[in-house]
Design a protein around this motif. Structure first.
Motif, mmCIF file in Angstrom:
data_model
loop_
_atom_site.group_PDB
_atom_site.id
_atom_site.type_symbol
_atom_site.label_atom_id
_atom_site.label_comp_id
_atom_site.label_asym_id
_atom_site.label_seq_id
_atom_site.Cartn_x
_atom_site.Cartn_y
_atom_site.Cartn_z
ATOM 1 N N ARG A 211 -7.500 25.916 -9.748
ATOM 2 C CA ARG A 211 -8.826 26.529 -9.577
ATOM 3 C C ARG A 211 -9.288 27.247 -10.848
ATOM 4 O O ARG A 211 -10.473 27.265 -11.173
ATOM 5 N N TYR A 212 -8.331 27.860 -11.536
ATOM 6 C CA TYR A 212 -8.657 28.601 -12.757
ATOM 7 C C TYR A 212 -9.190 27.649 -13.822
ATOM 8 O O TYR A 212 -10.268 27.859 -14.381
ATOM 9 N N ILE A 213 -8.425 26.593 -14.082
ATOM 10 C CA ILE A 213 -8.842 25.625 -15.103
ATOM 11 C C ILE A 213 -10.156 24.955 -14.677
ATOM 12 O O ILE A 213 -11.056 24.731 -15.485
ATOM 13 N N ALA A 214 -10.286 24.660 -13.380
ATOM 14 C CA ALA A 214 -11.515 24.018 -12.893
ATOM 15 C C ALA A 214 -12.731 24.926 -13.110
ATOM 16 O O ALA A 214 -13.812 24.456 -13.480
ATOM 17 N N SER A 215 -12.558 26.243 -12.908
ATOM 18 C CA SER A 215 -13.682 27.176 -13.119
ATOM 19 C C SER A 215 -14.070 27.235 -14.587
ATOM 20 O O SER A 215 -15.255 27.321 -14.921
ATOM 21 N N ILE A 216 -13.060 27.214 -15.458
ATOM 22 C CA ILE A 216 -13.343 27.214 -16.897
ATOM 23 C C ILE A 216 -14.130 25.956 -17.249
ATOM 24 O O ILE A 216 -15.187 26.013 -17.881
ATOM 25 N N ARG A 217 -13.613 24.814 -16.776
ATOM 26 C CA ARG A 217 -14.276 23.531 -17.060
ATOM 27 C C ARG A 217 -15.719 23.530 -16.602
ATOM 28 O O ARG A 217 -16.619 23.154 -17.338
ATOM 29 N N GLU A 218 -15.929 23.976 -15.362
ATOM 30 C CA GLU A 218 -17.271 23.918 -14.795
ATOM 31 C C GLU A 218 -18.244 24.744 -15.638
ATOM 32 O O GLU A 218 -19.354 24.303 -15.951
ATOM 33 N N ALA A 219 -17.802 25.970 -16.022
ATOM 34 C CA ALA A 219 -18.692 26.834 -16.810
ATOM 35 C C ALA A 219 -18.960 26.230 -18.186
ATOM 36 O O ALA A 219 -20.078 26.296 -18.693
ATOM 37 N N VAL A 220 -17.936 25.634 -18.785
ATOM 38 C CA VAL A 220 -18.118 25.039 -20.116
ATOM 39 C C VAL A 220 -19.112 23.880 -20.036
ATOM 40 O O VAL A 220 -20.057 23.800 -20.823
ATOM 41 N N TYR A 221 -18.920 23.001 -19.046
ATOM 42 C CA TYR A 221 -19.805 21.832 -18.950
ATOM 43 C C TYR A 221 -21.231 22.250 -18.613
ATOM 44 O O TYR A 221 -22.185 21.686 -19.114
#
Ligand SMILES: [Zn+2]
Length: 404
Positions: free
Chosen positions: A340-350
């Motif tokens: 979930r942590y990495i997914a949240s980072i990814r989502e915000a970056v994209y």
């Protein structure tokens, strides 16, 4: 003048090997005869070796990883790790002990480093004189050229202490010092998830937050060595005070210390039943506990993990727009808070970056674990001692030796 062609060919073999002669011709753009002469020089100097593969008739060339040893040293706030490595930064043997960096001071810690290096060398049957070099990573800003920490906030007694001079006097070999984040970035480049990435960003989420920038395969240190200090980039509308004097700095909002103190409050208030139970049974509310809470679906912990990922992601999006890396590697203790942590980072970056900058961007968690900084410190010294120029010198010295 030192011939740089041989150094250039060595670098291609080191970066991309095992390679055949024709691969090297292709990568270097040099004539076949030039490649052949220089490969012979590298072979006779013992820096590369032929690797025979069962699936191929042609022998391929690779770094002669057993031609020497280097040492990687990872000095942390609460641990000291030392690894004896081959010339491909593979850790052959290592040791890790607890230390108290702030209380112990540089002389005591570096005496321990010397003792551990000697122990490892003795165990491997390697003499001091056969160590090619020592690389050291520390948790603070470093003047790379002078080999000393400069105003390091978490290690005050180390300010301007000549770390590389101290170790060079003991071991009579080249010694290099850099901050832990740059060192970990180098580890990812050679042995981690950023292999073959030309330009990438390594982000360490520990108690604080920092980044290492690799540009065309090399660490970008900036004018004064402060490049990548992203922990004090301001988060819009956040007023959390930071020890640096500003408000809303990334690391006081989304760093490990911030997460731990919010977790402690939620445990005390009962807002998180999971954290309250952990604390009651004496478990430390660090990264592993938060990862467990997120995996167990505790609503507070899930929210905490996702929110901090999102905040970090917003800052990384700005860096992506500016720097356009092909890979972002997230490391440090708090990188391991779950998918979930990495997914949240990814989502915000994209969401916040331009489509062109993110079209092939990969965001991954480190796979190197606790050894990442030791590996990276070994790579730091290998980059220096096996640079174009130095390889040219080594080859010249070895051919002088054989002809006279
Ligand atoms: Zn700050």
């Amino acid at each position: 003048m030192v011939d740089s062609t041989v150094g250039r060919i060595f670098k291609i073999i080191r970066d991309r090997g095992p390679l055949s002669g024709s691969d090297i011709v292709r990568w270097s753009g040099l004539a076949k005869s030039t490649v052949s002469v220089n490969v012979d020089r590298l072979l006779s100097a013992g820096l590369v070796r032929e690797e025979s593969r069962p699936d191929s008739k042609r022998k391929k060339l690779k770094v002669a990883e057993n031609a020497g040893h280097v040492v990687g040293v990872d000095i942390g706030q609460t641990h000291l790790a030392v690894g004896l490595c081959d010339l491909e930064a593979l850790v052959l043997d290592s040791v890790r002990i607890p230390i108290a960096l702030v209380q112990e001071g540089p002389e005591d810690v570096l005496e321990k480093v010397c003792g551990l290096i000697d122990d490892l060398a003795r165990r491997a049957g390697v003499e001091r004189k056969d160590l090619f070099g020592i690389g050291v990573g520390v948790p603070g800003p470093v003047d790379f050229a002078r080999g000393m920490p400069v105003n390091p906030p978490v290690m005050p007694g180390w300010d301007h202490f000549p770390v590389t001079d101290f170790l060079r006097e003991r071991f009579s070999c080249p010694v290099f010092l850099d901050n832990d984040v740059n060192v970990m970035a180098l580890g990812e480049r050679d042995r981690g998830v950023a292999q073959n990435a030309e330009s990438f960003l390594f982000v360490k989420v520990g108690m604080g937050i920092g980044a290492g920038l690799v540009v065309h395969g090399e660490i970008f240190r900036g004018a004064k060595g402060a490049a990548g200090d992203i922990g004090h980039i301001g988060i819009d509308h956040d007023t959390t005070p930071c020890p640096c004097g500003n408000q809303g700095c990334l690391e006081v909002v989304a760093g490990g210390s911030a997460l731990q103190s919010r977790a402690a409050k939620a445990a005390a208030s009962g807002r998180s039943p999971f954290l309250a139970a952990q604390q009651a049974s004496g478990v430390d509310l660090g990264a592993p506990t938060l990862a467990l809470g997120a995996a167990a679906g505790d609503p507070f912990v899930v929210e905490l993990v996702m929110e901090s990922g999102k905040i970090l992601g917003h800052v990384l999006a700005k860096l992506v727009n500016f720097f356009n890396p092909s890979v972002i590697v997230v490391g440090g203790r708090f990188a391991h808070l779950g998918e979930r942590y990495i997914a949240s980072i990814r989502e915000a970056v994209y969401r916040r970056s331009t489509p062109l900058a993110t079209s092939d961007l990969v965001i991954k968690r480190t796979q190197l674990g606790d050894e990442g900084a030791v590996v990276g410190a070994a790579v730091l010294v290998l980059d220096e001692i096996l640079s174009h120029r130095n390889v040219g010198k080594i080859v010249e010295r070895s051919s002088d030796g054989t002809s006279s």
